[in-house]
Structure formats: C-alpha cells, structure tokens
Design a protein around this motif. Structure first.
Motif, PDB file in Angstrom:
ATOM      1  N   GLN A  94       2.276 -16.404   5.133  1.00 39.17           N
ATOM      2  CA  GLN A  94       1.944 -15.144   4.488  1.00 39.17           C
ATOM      3  C   GLN A  94       2.918 -14.752   3.380  1.00 39.17           C
ATOM      4  N   GLY A  95       3.926 -15.551   3.115  1.00 37.68           N
ATOM      5  CA  GLY A  95       4.909 -15.189   2.105  1.00 37.68           C
ATOM      6  C   GLY A  95       4.305 -15.128   0.712  1.00 37.68           C
ATOM      7  N   MET A  96       4.738 -14.133  -0.049  1.00 39.00           N
ATOM      8  CA  MET A  96       4.290 -13.988  -1.444  1.00 39.00           C
ATOM      9  C   MET A  96       5.509 -14.016  -2.360  1.00 39.00           C
ATOM     10  N   GLY A 462      -8.940  -5.540   4.110  1.00 36.33           N
ATOM     11  CA  GLY A 462      -8.163  -6.718   3.750  1.00 36.33           C
ATOM     12  C   GLY A 462      -7.084  -6.467   2.732  1.00 36.33           C
ATOM     13  N   VAL A 463      -6.892  -5.204   2.313  1.00 32.31           N
ATOM     14  CA  VAL A 463      -5.895  -4.871   1.297  1.00 32.31           C
ATOM     15  C   VAL A 463      -4.867  -3.934   1.916  1.00 32.31           C
ATOM     16  N   ALA A 464      -3.637  -4.415   2.089  1.00 35.23           N
ATOM     17  CA  ALA A 464      -2.555  -3.619   2.677  1.00 35.23           C
ATOM     18  C   ALA A 464      -1.890  -2.824   1.573  1.00 35.23           C
ATOM     19  N   ALA A 465      -2.591  -1.781   1.098  1.00 30.57           N
ATOM     20  CA  ALA A 465      -2.114  -0.971  -0.021  1.00 30.57           C
ATOM     21  C   ALA A 465      -1.266   0.175   0.501  1.00 30.57           C
ATOM     22  N   LYS A 466      -0.123   0.390  -0.143  1.00 28.31           N
ATOM     23  CA  LYS A 466       0.793   1.465   0.226  1.00 28.31           C
ATOM     24  C   LYS A 466       1.433   2.022  -1.042  1.00 28.31           C
ATOM     25  N   ALA A 467       2.184   3.125  -0.881  1.00 28.32           N
ATOM     26  CA  ALA A 467       3.016   3.665  -1.956  1.00 28.32           C
ATOM     27  C   ALA A 467       4.472   3.454  -1.591  1.00 28.32           C
ATOM     28  N   LEU A 479       4.275  10.773  -4.725  1.00 28.17           N
ATOM     29  CA  LEU A 479       3.937   9.723  -5.677  1.00 28.17           C
ATOM     30  C   LEU A 479       4.854   8.522  -5.495  1.00 28.17           C
ATOM     31  N   GLY A 480       4.277   7.334  -5.600  1.00 25.73           N
ATOM     32  CA  GLY A 480       5.049   6.107  -5.522  1.00 25.73           C
ATOM     33  C   GLY A 480       4.308   4.972  -6.203  1.00 25.73           C
ATOM     34  N   GLU A 481       4.955   3.824  -6.256  1.00 27.89           N
ATOM     35  CA  GLU A 481       4.335   2.629  -6.827  1.00 27.89           C
ATOM     36  C   GLU A 481       3.265   2.092  -5.877  1.00 27.89           C
ATOM     37  N   LEU A 482       2.096   1.775  -6.415  1.00 31.04           N
ATOM     38  CA  LEU A 482       1.053   1.135  -5.622  1.00 31.04           C
ATOM     39  C   LEU A 482       1.443  -0.319  -5.379  1.00 31.04           C
ATOM     40  N   VAL A 483       1.552  -0.688  -4.107  1.00 29.43           N
ATOM     41  CA  VAL A 483       1.939  -2.051  -3.749  1.00 29.43           C
ATOM     42  C   VAL A 483       0.944  -2.608  -2.747  1.00 29.43           C
ATOM     43  N   ILE A 484       0.963  -3.935  -2.609  1.00 35.03           N
ATOM     44  CA  ILE A 484       0.189  -4.642  -1.582  1.00 35.03           C
ATOM     45  C   ILE A 484       1.177  -5.503  -0.814  1.00 35.03           C
ATOM     46  N   THR A 485       1.265  -5.293   0.491  1.00 36.84           N
ATOM     47  CA  THR A 485       2.314  -5.933   1.283  1.00 36.84           C
ATOM     48  C   THR A 485       1.861  -7.186   2.006  1.00 36.84           C
ATOM     49  N   VAL A 486       0.553  -7.468   2.011  1.00 36.59           N
ATOM     50  CA  VAL A 486       0.002  -8.651   2.676  1.00 36.59           C
ATOM     51  C   VAL A 486      -0.887  -9.367   1.666  1.00 36.59           C
ATOM     52  N   VAL A 515       6.618  -8.477  -2.259  1.00 37.32           N
ATOM     53  CA  VAL A 515       5.604  -7.426  -2.232  1.00 37.32           C
ATOM     54  C   VAL A 515       4.995  -7.304  -3.632  1.00 37.32           C
ATOM     55  N   TRP A 516       3.669  -7.276  -3.688  1.00 37.54           N
ATOM     56  CA  TRP A 516       2.940  -7.157  -4.960  1.00 37.54           C
ATOM     57  C   TRP A 516       3.053  -5.728  -5.478  1.00 37.54           C
ATOM     58  N   ARG A 517       3.596  -5.541  -6.680  1.00 36.70           N
ATOM     59  CA  ARG A 517       3.606  -4.240  -7.357  1.00 36.70           C
ATOM     60  C   ARG A 517       2.504  -4.253  -8.398  1.00 36.70           C
TER      61      ARG A 517
END
Length: 673
Positions: A94-96, A462-467, A479-486, A515-517
């Motif tokens: 699962q590493g990105m 299927g999208v682990a979206a967080k701030a 408010l924060g950066e939209l990221v995807i952790t998986v 982590v995807w920013r």
C-alpha cells in the motif's frame, strides 16, 4: 455484467473557523435506497460474497478504505471484469508512490466498453447533438462495427501497442470510435478540443510524440463557422513524429494530404481487443497549463476501468439502458468519464457547440428529449439558469431524470436550494470534486448519502480523503489540504517522459511523504460532508489565518448587482498583511458605485468575518476562467506581482482571450508605483 433485476423504483489553528450555521438538510437517503439502486445491489453482493454488512454509508466507506484490496476485488468481481491472465495479488504493497494494483493481470478497457454490460446490438449506444450537423444515433451493433473497422484501419496505418494516437476533435461519435479502436490495440490516446490554438495543442501533443493525428477541418459554434484548416497545418508541421493525419468530415472544407475517415473505416474488422498489463497506458490527460507546460498525466487501463465502473454505478447510479448527458469538450476529463458510461451499459449523450445556444434552456430540452437519467452540468451553468428564472422542473418532461451532477467549481448553497425547488426529493443532486489527476471524483454524493445545502456529501467509496494541517495532522471543522491517505487504482501511472518519477513525486508526495496532496483546500464537517474552498495554491493568508476563495464567492455572487468575482491576496515580502483584492463584474445595468462597495464589505464582514474584508474592491469587465470554467486566481496573482504573461498562463487556456486585459493594465500601473 451483473445479473438483471426488475426495473427500479425512483428513490423517493492557521485555519478559518467553520461557519456557525448548520447547513440545511435538503434530502435524506430514500428508505428503499438499498432496494432501488445499483449501490444497493453491490451492498447485497458484498454481504453474500464476503459476509460484510453495513448499517450506513459511513460503515461502507470505512470498509472500502481500511480494506482496499477486498473492496477493489469486490468491485472487479461484482462487475465481472475479465482478466486475460490472473493477478498475483490485488495490492501487494500500500505504500505510495509506486503502488501497483493487480500485478500480473492483463485486460483491456475497450473490451468492457464494447460489451456494454451485455447490451444488445439493437439498443442505443450513443446519441449526439451538434450545431454543425444533424443529430446522430448509433446502436451498439453499429458502434461495435465501426470500432472494428477503425481498429483495422489503424493497423493498416501501422499503429500498434504503445503508439500514440491523438485527436483534435469535438465531442462526436467518431471521437469515441477512434478512442476505443486505439485502446483496443494497446495504443495510447490523447485529445484536445478544436477551439484550442496551435501552440496549446503542440505544447500537449509534442510531449508524447504521436504517430497519428485525427482532426476536423472546422465546426460551428452557435451561429459562427470556425475554419481550422490553417491551425491543423500548423499543428502538423510542429509534430515531426506524425506518420499520417486522418480527416474527420465536419464543418466546411477539407484537410489536404490526409486519409479520409471513410477510408479508415473502409474494410470490415472484428472489434477484438488486445490484452495489456493492468497499468498499461490507456490515455494521457493534460493539466490546464496555467503555470508552465501542461503535465502529461498517464492513466492505465485497469485503474480507469475499475474506478469508472465503481463511480458510474455506485455513485451516479447508472445501469444498462440509462442515458448519461454531460456537456464537456474532449480536452476535459469529463469527456473520458462520459465515454465510460458505456462500461455500465448506459448510453452517453454527446453535445458539441455553444452550450448556451440558442438559449440556456437548450440543455434541459435535450435532457427531456433523450430521457436522460443523469444530467451533468457546471455550477456556472446551473447558476446562470437560476439567474435567468428558468423552471426546468415545470417546463420540461424530465420524469426519467434521477440525478443531476455538478463538478468543475463550487456550487453555492443557493444553487442547491434552486434545484431542490425544481425537482424536490425525486432527483438527487450529486455535487463532486476530483479532477484530471484521478480522472474521477474524490469527494461527491450518492444515493445513500444526505444532501446538505452548499456541501459535498463526503468522500467517494475507495477514497481515503481527509484534511491535513501543515504538520500532517488530520483536522475536522477547519480548513486544510485535501489529501488521500490510501492508494486508489486510478491514481496516475505516472507523467509522460518523467522517467525517474521525480516530477510525479514532487507534484503529489513532497509535502506529506507517503500521502497524496491533491492541491485543494477543504473543510470536513463532523458529519463527513465537506466544502472545497478553492485551490490551496490560491488560498488567502491574512495574518496567519487562511481563507478559502470559494467562501468569498458564495457571499459576493449572491448579490444581484454582482455577476462574477475573483479574489487574490498579494503577500507582503516584509511579513505584513499584504493586500486582499476583490475584483467584481457588475451585473447588467449596474456599476461598482461607492454604495455597492460598502454593501459588499458589509456582507463579507457579517457573513464571514472582519478578516474577509478586502483592502480594495475593483471593477473588471470579466473574470478569467479556463476552458472547464475554473477561475484563474493564481495567474492573476502572479501578474499583479510582476510576472510576465508568457510565464503565467499557457496560450488558449483562457475561455475568453480578453479576460486578462484589465489585470494586465492593473499590473502595469502597479509596476509604476
């Protein structure tokens, strides 16, 4: 293909604080949602196949991102995706970045698109409306026959696996046919809309060194005939790797020294498909090019196939026999998403020309005529319909419509309320945000999620979206950066020509390792719903407090005296507060008077905070937008800070070529201070 069922019933810190008012709940999920939707069929399948049960959408989403290998394998199995050779594992690591999905598996996107979830040859596959020629409709049998012929024609031209085929074409059935034929061979597709000028096209296509170019000699936009002969000649001269140009007859005129479309399709051929590795390039999408050369983003067969099957059926609720209408050009990822309606057996409705010709009601009329079940539109179009006083729910027979999709920019709360007034609970408003980078939605709605005015319902399955905050901590209510952790399968295979992956890593993974920013500024509520506050590179920072640009627009553009607006913050190199500048386009028969300036300031102060009060409010003739309707805050900011126009924005990126004129004048005046 899934097992048919009876027809479905219609489902009745350094961040600004969240708004104090609770958003209005406009629509709750229907009581029979799991009995009446494709999502419900998937949930029942997972329960039977894996023994998993879910009380609500939140539980289903949690399972989809905590056990991604199981979720995406379930997507594959539910939609009966066929691997010509089996995978070694679904997700070994699962590493990105560097994630590989289903290594060892081979398949072909075009095989599943042409199967159409088992669609019969006589069923409608494509319906096309144009201002250049009469309506065109293709059955599935005709689509398969033409793809087989185009595949044979491309092979005669020497096209094989890995070759690049590029298109300078509008949204036509021929474009879909050429794309599927290209994909069937394992060749790589890319397209630009013919309203792009030569330099913009060459900036994109030259990066991938194409072998074949398909082009039109012209087209009609509303009442205007546009000749593209000279532009095609210029593009052709700048692409030395081209072996042949194929002319698709459209508009007036012809293209010299080309292979005709009819000649390409002259010989019969089977619509076969060549199996390719799961991550083999399917197409290249290009970023908008607002800061330097556009990024050439490579998407793979398997990732796009799984993501679009999931998205189109489980979020958009499309099934065999449905009709999907979404105005788009071939330069936007929504065109690729529109074509993928074929994967679930839905019939894409293709539109080409001026989307407001002869009037804003046109798209609603076409939706009624085609019995569209999903109609997609830009928030700008929907708000224009509201301002024009249209009543599509009253004036058109839209009984088939189940969802309205909106993407490309934020939709104000008033737009949600207007659509709910038009259609009530019968039609789901599905607002989403994602983009070219994943060729799908990251946050959006669906049948099992509530709709709240002004908010996107939440992360997609299927999208682990967080701030995240600056330190990489998750934040809620801020408010924060939209990221995807998986990882998700439709993350790009890479960038074309980025052999060591350094540009890819720098784009998405340098800020938060592993982590995807994504580059958007977002606020998630405790409920899971969210608001996109604009691009994070355009975020305003006043005295250490970050302000999202979308917050300004929601307030300012609701004023009847204001037609459009754009806000930028110019930082002070010495560390002061800098300048917060608000540009407004007055509505017709209005001017930016002192009274209107005062009203704008009062509204911003009262609805948001004193920090949102601009240092200056300036009238401009138009707000610069790119061709997908996104406001170009960052290019304006860079111009006002002294950058040269050529370094700020790519040619033909602007929807209106004159949109930066007022800002160039202001930049010149500022430079003389």
């Amino acid at each position: 293909m899934t097992t048919p069922e009876p027809p479905r019933a219609t489902p009745a810190s350094a961040a600004a604080p969240a708004p104090a008012d609770e958003p209005e709940l406009l629509r709750a999920p229907a009581a029979d949602v799991l009995d009446s939707t494709e999502l419900g069929r998937f949930v029942r399948y997972v329960q039977a196949a894996r023994g998993e049960s879910f009380a609500d959408y939140d539980e289903l989403h949690r399972w989809s991102v905590t056990r991604p290998a199981e979720f995406w394998t379930s997507v594959r199995d539910f939609f009966r995706v066929r691997f010509a050779t089996p995978e070694q594992a679904a997700l070994p690591d699962q590493g990105m970045p560097g994630t590989r999905w289903f290594p060892g598996a081979t398949l072909n996107y075009a095989r599943h698109a042409l199967d159409g979830a088992g669609a019969a040859d006589s069923a409608p596959a494509l319906v096309a409306y144009s201002q250049t020629r009469d309506r065109v409709e293709l059955t599935w049998g005709e689509l398969r026959d033409r793809v087989g012929r185009a595949r044979a024609g491309l092979r005669r031209l020497g096209v094989g696996r890995g070759d690049r085929v590029v298109a300078y074409l509008p949204n036509l059935p021929e474009t879909v046919v050429a794309f599927l034929a290209t994909a069937s061979l394992g060749a790589v597709w890319a397209s630009c809309a013919p309203e792009f000028g030569a330099r913009s096209v060459v900036d994109r296509f030259a990066q991938i060194e194409p072998a074949v170019l398909l082009a039109v000699p012209g087209y009609r936009y509303g009442l205007k005939d546009v000749d593209r002969g000279a532009t095609v000649a210029e593009i052709r001269a700048a692409l030395p790797t081209l072996r042949v140009v194929v002319c698709v007859p459209y508009g007036d005129g012809a293209l010299p020294d080309t292979v005709g479309w009819d000649d390409l399709l002259a010989e019969p051929g089977r619509p076969d498909t060549d199996p390719v590795p799961f991550d083999h390039p399917l197409y290249v999408l290009f970023s908008s090019g607002t800061t330097g050369r556009p990024k050439a983003i490579v998407h793979g067969h398997g990732g796009i196939l799984l993501e679009h099957l999931k998205n189109h059926a489980l979020s958009w609720d499309l099934a065999p026999g449905d009709r999907m209408m979404w105005f788009t050009t071939t330069a936007w990822m929504m065109w690729n998403a529109l074509v993928s309606g074929l994967l679930v057996g839905a019939c894409p409705v293709l539109l080409d020309g001026n989307p407001l010709y002869p009037d804003p009601d046109t798209q609603w009329r076409i939706a009624a005529e085609t019995k569209a079940t999903l109609m997609g539109a830009s928030p700008g179009y929907l708000m224009a319909c509201r301002r024009a006083g249209l009543n599509p729910g009253r004036d058109h027979d839209l009984a088939a419509l189940r969802q309205i999709g909106a993407a490309g920019s934020p939709l104000p709360a008033e737009g949600y309320q207007w659509l709910h007034e038009q259609f009530g609970d019968r039609v789901l408003l599905n607002v989403g945000s994602g983009g070219t980078d994943v060729c799908s939605g990251i946050v959006q709605g669906g049948p099992w999620q509530p709709v709240r005015a002004g908010e996107i319902s939440g992360p997609a399955l299927g999208v682990a979206a967080k701030a995240f905050d600056d330190d990489g901590r998750e934040v809620v209510g801020e408010l924060g950066e939209l990221v995807i952790t998986v990882p998700m399968p439709s993350m790009p295979v890479g960038f074309w020509g980025d052999t060591d992956g350094s540009r890819y890593r720098a784009t998405y993974f340098d800020t938060y390792p592993g982590v995807w920013r994504h580059g958007d500024w977002v606020r998630f509520a405790e409920t899971g719903s969210c608001v996109i506050a604009g691009r994070s590179d355009a975020t305003l920072n006043r005295g250490g407090v970050r302000l999202g640009t979308a917050e300004f627009y929601r307030v300012v553009e609701e004023l009847p005296e204001v037609a459009d607006s754009l806000v930028v913050h110019l930082e002070d190199p010495a560390g002061g507060n800098g300048e917060l500048l608000l540009f407004v386009v007055p509505a017709a028969e209005n001017a930016l008077t002192a009274k209107l300036r005062d009203r704008i300031v009062r509204e911003l102060r009262g609805a948001l905070s004193p920090r949102h009060v601009p240092d200056a409010v300036v009238a401009v003739a138009t707000v610069p937008r790119n061709r997908t309707g996104k406001k170009l805050e960052l290019p304006v900011k860079r111009l006002l800070l002294g950058a040269d126009l050529a370094d700020v924005i790519g040619p033909d990126t602007l929807a209106d070529p004159t949109a930066l004129d007022d800002f160039l004048t202001l930049a010149t005046e500022r430079s003389k201070r």
